[in-house]
Design a protein around this motif. Structure first.
Motif, PDB file in Angstrom:
ATOM      1  N   ARG A  62      35.064  80.089  29.166  1.00 21.96           N
ATOM      2  CA  ARG A  62      34.198  80.358  28.013  1.00 21.96           C
ATOM      3  C   ARG A  62      34.791  81.454  27.137  1.00 21.96           C
ATOM      4  NH1 ARG A  62      28.041  78.654  29.803  1.00 21.96           N
ATOM      5  NH2 ARG A  62      28.715  76.746  30.861  1.00 21.96           N
ATOM      6  N   SER A  63      34.070  82.538  26.884  1.00 19.79           N
ATOM      7  CA  SER A  63      34.591  83.566  25.971  1.00 19.79           C
ATOM      8  C   SER A  63      35.623  84.474  26.621  1.00 19.79           C
ATOM      9  CB  SER A  63      33.441  84.428  25.429  1.00 19.79           C
ATOM     10  OG  SER A  63      32.533  83.643  24.680  1.00 19.79           O
ATOM     11  N   ALA A  64      35.728  84.437  27.937  1.00 16.31           N
ATOM     12  CA  ALA A  64      36.695  85.279  28.652  1.00 16.31           C
ATOM     13  C   ALA A  64      38.057  84.599  28.639  1.00 16.31           C
ATOM     14  CB  ALA A  64      36.232  85.522  30.080  1.00 16.31           C
ATOM     15  N   ARG A  65      39.071  85.295  28.162  1.00 16.69           N
ATOM     16  CA  ARG A  65      40.407  84.723  28.025  1.00 16.69           C
ATOM     17  C   ARG A  65      41.393  85.459  28.936  1.00 16.69           C
ATOM     18  NH1 ARG A  65      37.926  81.172  26.226  1.00 16.69           N
ATOM     19  NH2 ARG A  65      37.918  80.323  24.108  1.00 16.69           N
ATOM     20  N   GLU A  72      36.932  94.091  27.907  1.00 16.68           N
ATOM     21  CA  GLU A  72      36.834  92.887  27.074  1.00 16.68           C
ATOM     22  C   GLU A  72      36.145  91.751  27.838  1.00 16.68           C
ATOM     23  OE1 GLU A  72      40.777  93.415  24.224  1.00 16.68           O
ATOM     24  OE2 GLU A  72      40.991  92.564  26.227  1.00 16.68           O
ATOM     25  N   LYS A  75      32.423  92.341  27.841  1.00 15.19           N
ATOM     26  CA  LYS A  75      31.821  91.942  26.562  1.00 15.19           C
ATOM     27  C   LYS A  75      31.685  90.420  26.484  1.00 15.19           C
ATOM     28  CE  LYS A  75      33.484  95.949  23.948  1.00 15.19           C
ATOM     29  NZ  LYS A  75      34.399  96.420  22.880  1.00 15.19           N
ATOM     30  N   ALA A  76      32.673  89.692  27.019  1.00 15.70           N
ATOM     31  CA  ALA A  76      32.597  88.234  27.034  1.00 15.70           C
ATOM     32  C   ALA A  76      31.450  87.758  27.920  1.00 15.70           C
ATOM     33  CB  ALA A  76      33.927  87.645  27.524  1.00 15.70           C
ATOM     34  N   LYS A  79      28.250  88.233  26.079  1.00 15.83           N
ATOM     35  CA  LYS A  79      28.111  87.219  25.033  1.00 15.83           C
ATOM     36  C   LYS A  79      27.711  85.871  25.609  1.00 15.83           C
ATOM     37  CE  LYS A  79      30.759  84.762  21.484  1.00 15.83           C
ATOM     38  NZ  LYS A  79      32.088  84.628  20.802  1.00 15.83           N
ATOM     39  N   ASP A  80      28.341  85.477  26.720  1.00 16.24           N
ATOM     40  CA  ASP A  80      28.110  84.147  27.284  1.00 16.24           C
ATOM     41  C   ASP A  80      26.798  84.026  28.034  1.00 16.24           C
ATOM     42  OD1 ASP A  80      30.523  83.257  26.277  1.00 16.24           O
ATOM     43  OD2 ASP A  80      31.629  83.654  28.136  1.00 16.24           O
ATOM     44  N   TYR A 119      35.448  87.250  37.790  1.00 17.31           N
ATOM     45  CA  TYR A 119      36.544  87.382  36.831  1.00 17.31           C
ATOM     46  C   TYR A 119      37.548  88.355  37.462  1.00 17.31           C
ATOM     47  CZ  TYR A 119      32.991  85.554  33.605  1.00 17.31           C
ATOM     48  OH  TYR A 119      32.017  84.802  33.003  1.00 17.31           O
TER      49      TYR A 119
END
Length: 235
Positions: A62-65, A72, A75-76, A79-80, A119
């Motif tokens: 998802r938003s985690a890269r 960071e 924050k992802a 957001k998700d 993560y």
């Protein structure tokens, strides 16, 4: 409930070599009629599915890269899933010296029940290089095995249509005694991997209840070069 990767049966070495160390006694081939793992065999996705889809890109979850710092990633997560602060747990792996940011998500995949998402930040870079998602097992001891198999089927069918490379792809591939199955393993053009495994532990004895099944999905940046602590040659 701690979330250490070795305790879940997934070491990075096993991910790189076999694609998984978690699996299932039943690798379902259809939602209604799961086939015993002993009858399952490694298969590849139909060429037409791969040709019809754009090439897959495994960039994280998802938003985690991959490559994000811990802040960071946090924050992802916010957001998700609208999860932040005290609800994000940090754990350190004493052997691999990685750090995991761990959250519980109640309804990530329909029918699978609550999930735990880890993560994982690398030892040397402290940046995201892997994401593990776990359903059943320790997350939900009362998991419905049929629902978990159905979720595995749905995820496998989804991944098959996403344009992963045909080379090295595995579907419903038993590991060891068949109680462990790689439901899906595929890589993108850069070698980044998506790995789905389903495990139904064998019943230890007539007097001991079987452990609940578990389903794990991993997104891995570099399966053959994990950012974990290693003792240098010549120690």
């Amino acid at each position: 409930m701690p979330f250490h990767r070795p305790a879940l049966g997934l070491s990075l070495a096993a991910l790189a070599l076999a694609g998984a160390l978690a699996g299932a006694a039943q690798a379902a081939t259809t939602d209604r009629n799961p086939a015993p793992a002993a009858q399952a065999s490694p298969t590849t996705a139909p060429n037409v599915a791969a040709e019809a889809a754009p090439a897959a890109k495994v960039t994280g979850f998802r938003s985690a890269r991959f490559g994000m710092t811990g802040d960071e990633v946090a924050k992802a997560i916010a957001k998700d899933f609208k999860i932040e602060g005290k609800d994000i747990r940090r754990e350190t792996n004493a052997t691999e010296k990685t750090t995991s940011l761990i959250v519980k998500v109640d309804d990530l995949q329909t029918g699978a029940g609550p999930a735990v998402v880890a993560y994982i930040l690398g030892h040397s870079t402290q940046k995201l290089f892997q994401v593990n998602i776990l359903w059943g097992g320790a997350v939900n001891p009362k998991v419905d095995p049929n629902a978990l198999v159905g979720a595995a089927n749905a995820l496998r069918n989804y991944f098959v249509a996403q344009g992963y490379r045909q080379e090295g792809m595995l579907l419903n591939a038993p590991v060891g005694d068949g109680s462990q199955v790689v439901v899906f393993r595929g890589t993108d053009s850069q070698g980044r991997m998506s790995l789905l495994t389903l495990a139904v532990p064998a019943k230890p004895s007539d007097d001991t209840p079987a452990l609940p099944p578990s389903l794990q999905l991993s997104y891995i940046e570099k399966p053959n070069e994990p950012d974990v602590f290693k003792i240098e040659k010549g120690f």
